[in-house]
Design an enzyme around this catalytic site. Structure first.
Site, PDB file in Angstrom:
ATOM      1  N   PRO A   2     -16.586  64.786   0.817  1.00  0.00           N
ATOM      2  CA  PRO A   2     -16.514  63.468   0.223  1.00  0.00           C
ATOM      3  C   PRO A   2     -16.095  62.434   1.258  1.00  0.00           C
ATOM      4  CG  PRO A   2     -14.882  64.985  -0.725  1.00  0.00           C
ATOM      5  CD  PRO A   2     -15.435  65.608   0.466  1.00  0.00           C
ATOM      6  N   GLU A   3     -16.890  61.434   1.409  1.00  0.00           N
ATOM      7  CA  GLU A   3     -16.504  60.275   2.202  1.00  0.00           C
ATOM      8  C   GLU A   3     -16.202  59.166   1.192  1.00  0.00           C
ATOM      9  OE1 GLU A   3     -19.143  59.504   5.530  1.00  0.00           O
ATOM     10  OE2 GLU A   3     -19.876  61.553   5.507  1.00  0.00           O
TER      11      GLU A   3
END
Length: 310
Positions: A2-3
DNA sequence: CGCATCCCCTGCCTGC
DNA sequence: TGCAGGCAGGGGATGC
């Protein structure tokens, strides 16, 4: 995995079931995440109400009625799944892996698995006052949770050095130019540094550099040169960063393997990658005959078009 | 301080 | 079919 866009989508998915609710029960199935969960973690949460659910960089921040902030980071493979108490509202991320339980096929709105039925790598379960069961699952256990008194949040080592929030007003060409001055690293490593821009990761740095037409191997300091070209480059880069993050959020994030929204659905932005994971494939820019290449910067894979990006 | 390297952990894919 | 090796969205610790 996840960014920033993925974390933001998770935040938006959790907010409706978390905000305003009280922790009724907290189960630690496996407390040894990236850092051990703090002592008394469950006890300190139970009875507290979630005042708001925010995000800073890739961190989820639940502000609690008792004055603490619950910090949650998803690492590479962390996932939150929400199950509601009512069958017709039950939502899960594993509908496709558990069909045999009902003789094949799970229709929309049906149970896909019992709340609390252990899935592999479920580590933390929150049971909320509205009945919602929120499960944190993380195969690699690079994610973590912390409790920090709110007044000390900004000074906390994790937050003290964080750079500009890329969708906020602080990120400007002038800011990038200032921070890039004197840097000897390449621009890709520079953008991956959370102390410079907080929330970008490997995917979106690659995509932003492509959109800005900048080679990842270029020196970061070339954003800080005195001429108009450096200023123009920095401005173009800021625009590209904002645009790619905005597009990714609009698409629900990127699902490569593990990432799911809180309702279990997949992100869609992976279908819109221009360069990420496309080594050997043709550049998608109209008229460009370049072939996307893979290189290594700061020990991480980088994808770029050697024709478009200079 | 900046920068490079290694490490944490599990799973999946590739090639032999 | 098995197995070794490489790779993965993150970031902390260490050493120069």
């Amino acid at each position: 995995m996840p960014e920033l866009p993925e974390v933001e989508i998770v935040r938006r998915g959790l907010e409706p079931v978390l905000a305003g609710q009280t922790f009724v029960r907290v189960e630690l199935k496996r407390p040894d995440l990236r850092f051990p969960l703090p002592k008394g973690f469950a006890r300190r949460l139970v009875g507290q109400r979630v005042m708001s659910l925010g995000r800073r960089a890739k961190y989820l921040l639940a502000r609690l009625s008792g004055g603490d902030v619950l910090i949650m980071h998803l690492g590479m493979t962390g996932r939150f799944t929400v199950a509601h108490p009512l069958p017709t509202h039950r939502i899960t991320s594993v509908a496709d892996t558990n069909r045999s339980a009902r003789g094949g096929g799970v229709r929309a709105g049906e149970f896909a698995y019992e709340a609390g039925a252990d899935q592999k790598h479920d580590h933390v379960v929150f049971r909320m006052s509205n009945g919602a069961v929120i499960t944190y699952n993380d195969p690699r256990r690079f994610g973590f949770m912390l409790l920090v008194p709110e007044p000390r949040l900004e000074a906390h080592p994790l937050f003290k050095g964080l750079g500009a929030e890329p969708l906020g007003n602080e990120l400007t060409g002038a800011y990038l130019a200032l921070r890039a001055a004197g840097r000897r690293s390449d621009i890709k490593t520079f953008l991956m540094d959370q102390r410079i821009v907080a929330g970008l990761g490997n995917i979106y740095v690659c995509e932003a550099l492509f959109r800005a037409g900048l080679s990842p191997g270029r020196k970061a300091s070339s954003l800080a040169g005195k001429g108009g070209t450096a200023t123009e480059r920095a401005g173009r880069l800021v625009h590209a960063i904002r645009a790619v993050l905005g597009d990714a959020i609009a698409a629900g994030g990127s699902t490569l393997r593990d990432y799911r929204r809180a309702d279990g659905s997949l992100g869609e932005f992976q279908h819109s990658f221009s360069v990420y994971s496309r080594a050997g494939m043709p550049c998608l820019r109209r008229g460009c005959r370049g072939i996307v290449r893979r290189a290594i910067h700061g020990a991480r894979s980088t994808f770029f078009c050697p024709v478009c990006q200079r």
